[in-house]
Design a protein around this motif. Sequence first.
Motif, PDB file in Angstrom:
ATOM      1  N   ARG A  31       0.835  -1.222   0.000  1.00 53.12           N
ATOM      2  CA  ARG A  31       0.000   0.000   0.000  1.00 53.12           C
ATOM      3  C   ARG A  31       0.860   1.260   0.000  1.00 53.12           C
ATOM      4  NH1 ARG A  31      -4.397  -2.050   4.308  1.00 53.12           N
ATOM      5  NH2 ARG A  31      -5.303  -3.658   3.018  1.00 53.12           N
ATOM      6  N   ILE A  32       1.907   1.222  -0.818  1.00 60.16           N
ATOM      7  CA  ILE A  32       2.782   2.382  -0.987  1.00 60.16           C
ATOM      8  C   ILE A  32       2.641   2.852  -2.427  1.00 60.16           C
ATOM      9  CG2 ILE A  32       5.177   3.173  -1.025  1.00 60.16           C
ATOM     10  CD1 ILE A  32       5.735   1.198   1.229  1.00 60.16           C
ATOM     11  N   THR A  33       2.397   4.133  -2.620  1.00 56.60           N
ATOM     12  CA  THR A  33       2.192   4.663  -3.963  1.00 56.60           C
ATOM     13  C   THR A  33       3.404   5.404  -4.507  1.00 56.60           C
ATOM     14  OG1 THR A  33       1.201   6.658  -3.038  1.00 56.60           O
ATOM     15  CG2 THR A  33      -0.305   4.871  -3.648  1.00 56.60           C
ATOM     16  N   ASN A  34       4.352   5.732  -3.646  1.00 55.85           N
ATOM     17  CA  ASN A  34       5.529   6.479  -4.063  1.00 55.85           C
ATOM     18  C   ASN A  34       6.668   5.489  -4.332  1.00 55.85           C
ATOM     19  OD1 ASN A  34       8.106   7.846  -3.855  1.00 55.85           O
ATOM     20  ND2 ASN A  34       6.960   9.616  -3.122  1.00 55.85           N
ATOM     21  N   MET A  35       7.047   5.342  -5.610  1.00 61.08           N
ATOM     22  CA  MET A  35       8.056   4.360  -5.983  1.00 61.08           C
ATOM     23  C   MET A  35       9.407   4.672  -5.344  1.00 61.08           C
ATOM     24  SD  MET A  35       9.268   2.895  -9.699  1.00 61.08           S
ATOM     25  CE  MET A  35       7.620   2.404 -10.173  1.00 61.08           C
ATOM     26  N   GLN A  36       9.787   5.937  -5.294  1.00 61.16           N
ATOM     27  CA  GLN A  36      11.068   6.304  -4.686  1.00 61.16           C
ATOM     28  C   GLN A  36      11.111   5.872  -3.221  1.00 61.16           C
ATOM     29  OE1 GLN A  36      12.599  10.258  -5.031  1.00 61.16           O
ATOM     30  NE2 GLN A  36      11.958  10.442  -7.170  1.00 61.16           N
ATOM     31  N   SER A  37      10.041   6.122  -2.523  1.00 59.33           N
ATOM     32  CA  SER A  37       9.975   5.759  -1.115  1.00 59.33           C
ATOM     33  C   SER A  37      10.064   4.247  -0.946  1.00 59.33           C
ATOM     34  CB  SER A  37       8.677   6.284  -0.513  1.00 59.33           C
ATOM     35  OG  SER A  37       8.549   5.873   0.815  1.00 59.33           O
ATOM     36  N   TYR A  38       9.339   3.514  -1.768  1.00 55.58           N
ATOM     37  CA  TYR A  38       9.341   2.056  -1.683  1.00 55.58           C
ATOM     38  C   TYR A  38      10.740   1.498  -1.967  1.00 55.58           C
ATOM     39  CZ  TYR A  38       8.334  -2.821  -2.579  1.00 55.58           C
ATOM     40  OH  TYR A  38       8.351  -4.193  -2.545  1.00 55.58           O
ATOM     41  N   VAL A  39      11.341   1.936  -3.057  1.00 52.60           N
ATOM     42  CA  VAL A  39      12.659   1.418  -3.454  1.00 52.60           C
ATOM     43  C   VAL A  39      13.701   1.796  -2.396  1.00 52.60           C
ATOM     44  CG1 VAL A  39      14.502   1.587  -5.175  1.00 52.60           C
ATOM     45  CG2 VAL A  39      12.125   1.324  -5.911  1.00 52.60           C
ATOM     46  N   ARG A  40      13.635   3.010  -1.879  1.00 53.70           N
ATOM     47  CA  ARG A  40      14.579   3.452  -0.852  1.00 53.70           C
ATOM     48  C   ARG A  40      14.462   2.586   0.401  1.00 53.70           C
ATOM     49  NH1 ARG A  40      12.567   8.036   0.240  1.00 53.70           N
ATOM     50  NH2 ARG A  40      13.469   9.110  -1.533  1.00 53.70           N
ATOM     51  N   ASN A  41      13.223   2.358   0.857  1.00 49.10           N
ATOM     52  CA  ASN A  41      13.016   1.524   2.044  1.00 49.10           C
ATOM     53  C   ASN A  41      13.494   0.099   1.829  1.00 49.10           C
ATOM     54  OD1 ASN A  41      11.778   2.940   4.325  1.00 49.10           O
ATOM     55  ND2 ASN A  41      10.233   3.487   2.832  1.00 49.10           N
ATOM     56  N   MET A  42      13.219  -0.452   0.666  1.00 55.12           N
ATOM     57  CA  MET A  42      13.648  -1.815   0.389  1.00 55.12           C
ATOM     58  C   MET A  42      15.167  -1.898   0.288  1.00 55.12           C
ATOM     59  SD  MET A  42      11.096  -3.765   0.608  1.00 55.12           S
ATOM     60  CE  MET A  42      11.776  -5.272  -0.046  1.00 55.12           C
ATOM     61  N   ALA A  43      15.784  -0.917  -0.329  1.00 53.89           N
ATOM     62  CA  ALA A  43      17.241  -0.932  -0.491  1.00 53.89           C
ATOM     63  C   ALA A  43      17.949  -0.746   0.853  1.00 53.89           C
ATOM     64  CB  ALA A  43      17.678   0.152  -1.474  1.00 53.89           C
ATOM     65  N   LEU A  44      17.424   0.133   1.693  1.00 51.37           N
ATOM     66  CA  LEU A  44      18.095   0.443   2.945  1.00 51.37           C
ATOM     67  C   LEU A  44      17.702  -0.491   4.095  1.00 51.37           C
ATOM     68  CD1 LEU A  44      17.931   4.339   2.812  1.00 51.37           C
ATOM     69  CD2 LEU A  44      19.855   2.858   2.214  1.00 51.37           C
ATOM     70  N   MET A  45      16.444  -0.891   4.137  1.00 60.21           N
ATOM     71  CA  MET A  45      15.970  -1.697   5.262  1.00 60.21           C
ATOM     72  C   MET A  45      15.792  -3.171   4.906  1.00 60.21           C
ATOM     73  SD  MET A  45      15.725   0.565   7.645  1.00 60.21           S
ATOM     74  CE  MET A  45      14.747  -0.170   8.921  1.00 60.21           C
ATOM     75  N   GLY A  46      15.512  -3.449   3.654  1.00 57.00           N
ATOM     76  CA  GLY A  46      15.304  -4.828   3.229  1.00 57.00           C
ATOM     77  C   GLY A  46      13.883  -5.316   3.402  1.00 57.00           C
ATOM     78  N   TYR A  47      13.021  -4.494   3.949  1.00 58.66           N
ATOM     79  CA  TYR A  47      11.633  -4.878   4.147  1.00 58.66           C
ATOM     80  C   TYR A  47      10.775  -3.632   4.310  1.00 58.66           C
ATOM     81  CZ  TYR A  47      12.989  -4.012   8.961  1.00 58.66           C
ATOM     82  OH  TYR A  47      13.474  -3.446  10.101  1.00 58.66           O
ATOM     83  N   ILE A  48       9.481  -3.834   4.112  1.00 57.18           N
ATOM     84  CA  ILE A  48       8.493  -2.797   4.380  1.00 57.18           C
ATOM     85  C   ILE A  48       7.631  -3.330   5.518  1.00 57.18           C
ATOM     86  CG2 ILE A  48       6.492  -1.535   3.492  1.00 57.18           C
ATOM     87  CD1 ILE A  48       9.050  -0.659   2.146  1.00 57.18           C
ATOM     88  N   LEU A  49       7.498  -2.561   6.560  1.00 63.33           N
ATOM     89  CA  LEU A  49       6.722  -2.983   7.718  1.00 63.33           C
ATOM     90  C   LEU A  49       5.363  -2.302   7.685  1.00 63.33           C
ATOM     91  CD1 LEU A  49       6.583  -4.481  10.404  1.00 63.33           C
ATOM     92  CD2 LEU A  49       7.582  -2.472  11.476  1.00 63.33           C
ATOM     93  N   ARG A  50       4.313  -3.115   7.544  1.00 64.74           N
ATOM     94  CA  ARG A  50       2.943  -2.609   7.642  1.00 64.74           C
ATOM     95  C   ARG A  50       2.318  -3.296   8.826  1.00 64.74           C
ATOM     96  NH1 ARG A  50      -1.088  -3.250   4.713  1.00 64.74           N
ATOM     97  NH2 ARG A  50      -1.977  -1.315   5.323  1.00 64.74           N
ATOM     98  N   MET A  51       1.805  -2.521   9.734  1.00 64.59           N
ATOM     99  CA  MET A  51       1.233  -3.097  10.946  1.00 64.59           C
ATOM    100  C   MET A  51      -0.254  -2.812  11.022  1.00 64.59           C
ATOM    101  SD  MET A  51       4.186  -2.257  13.725  1.00 64.59           S
ATOM    102  CE  MET A  51       3.277  -3.083  15.001  1.00 64.59           C
ATOM    103  N   ASP A  52      -0.972  -3.829  11.468  1.00 65.92           N
ATOM    104  CA  ASP A  52      -2.384  -3.650  11.770  1.00 65.92           C
ATOM    105  C   ASP A  52      -2.446  -3.113  13.199  1.00 65.92           C
ATOM    106  OD1 ASP A  52      -5.084  -3.718  12.119  1.00 65.92           O
ATOM    107  OD2 ASP A  52      -5.273  -5.895  11.973  1.00 65.92           O
ATOM    108  N   VAL A  53      -2.860  -1.899  13.336  1.00 72.00           N
ATOM    109  CA  VAL A  53      -2.842  -1.257  14.652  1.00 72.00           C
ATOM    110  C   VAL A  53      -4.252  -1.147  15.237  1.00 72.00           C
ATOM    111  CG1 VAL A  53      -0.663  -0.024  14.350  1.00 72.00           C
ATOM    112  CG2 VAL A  53      -2.780   1.000  13.522  1.00 72.00           C
ATOM    113  N   LYS A  54      -5.049  -2.208  15.054  1.00 68.44           N
ATOM    114  CA  LYS A  54      -6.425  -2.163  15.560  1.00 68.44           C
ATOM    115  C   LYS A  54      -6.461  -2.029  17.081  1.00 68.44           C
ATOM    116  CE  LYS A  54      -6.856  -7.156  15.413  1.00 68.44           C
ATOM    117  NZ  LYS A  54      -7.158  -8.210  14.507  1.00 68.44           N
ATOM    118  N   GLU A  55      -5.457  -2.624  17.772  1.00 69.13           N
ATOM    119  CA  GLU A  55      -5.424  -2.497  19.224  1.00 69.13           C
ATOM    120  C   GLU A  55      -5.209  -1.037  19.636  1.00 69.13           C
ATOM    121  OE1 GLU A  55      -3.556  -4.749  17.583  1.00 69.13           O
ATOM    122  OE2 GLU A  55      -4.254  -6.694  18.272  1.00 69.13           O
TER     123      GLU A  55
END
Length: 118
Positions: A31-55
């Motif tokens: 659920r990321i629409t900005n390609m630069q942001s996605y590629v940067r996060n994947m290159a630097l962190m190796g993963y994208i963290l999406r959390m269900d914060v219903k609690e």
Amino acid sequence: MNRNRKRKIRVEVRLTDDERDLLLRRMNDARITNMQSYVRNMALMGYILRMDVKEVREALRLMANATNNINQVAKRANETRSIYAADMIELREEVSNLRLQVSDALKVFGKVRKLLNL
């Protein structure tokens, strides 16, 4: 180039059509629409963290209910100079529920933190 830009170094990556399609699918899954942001996060962190914060959302809802009721009790106490026992019991229950909800949310965040070795 904008002198105030924080990121001044440009990196280019060439992709095939299939690779671009896969990249777009993974962006969509995250659920990321900005390609630069996605590629940067994947290159630097190796993963994208999406959390269900219903609690957390539930804790915020409970907190809003409790604060509204506290305000109502305080207003009544200021007007009548007395507080009803039933109001205090209800407030204690709401705060107790809120405390449990926050505790559950913190447990979830603790598990994620442990998973990510943070």
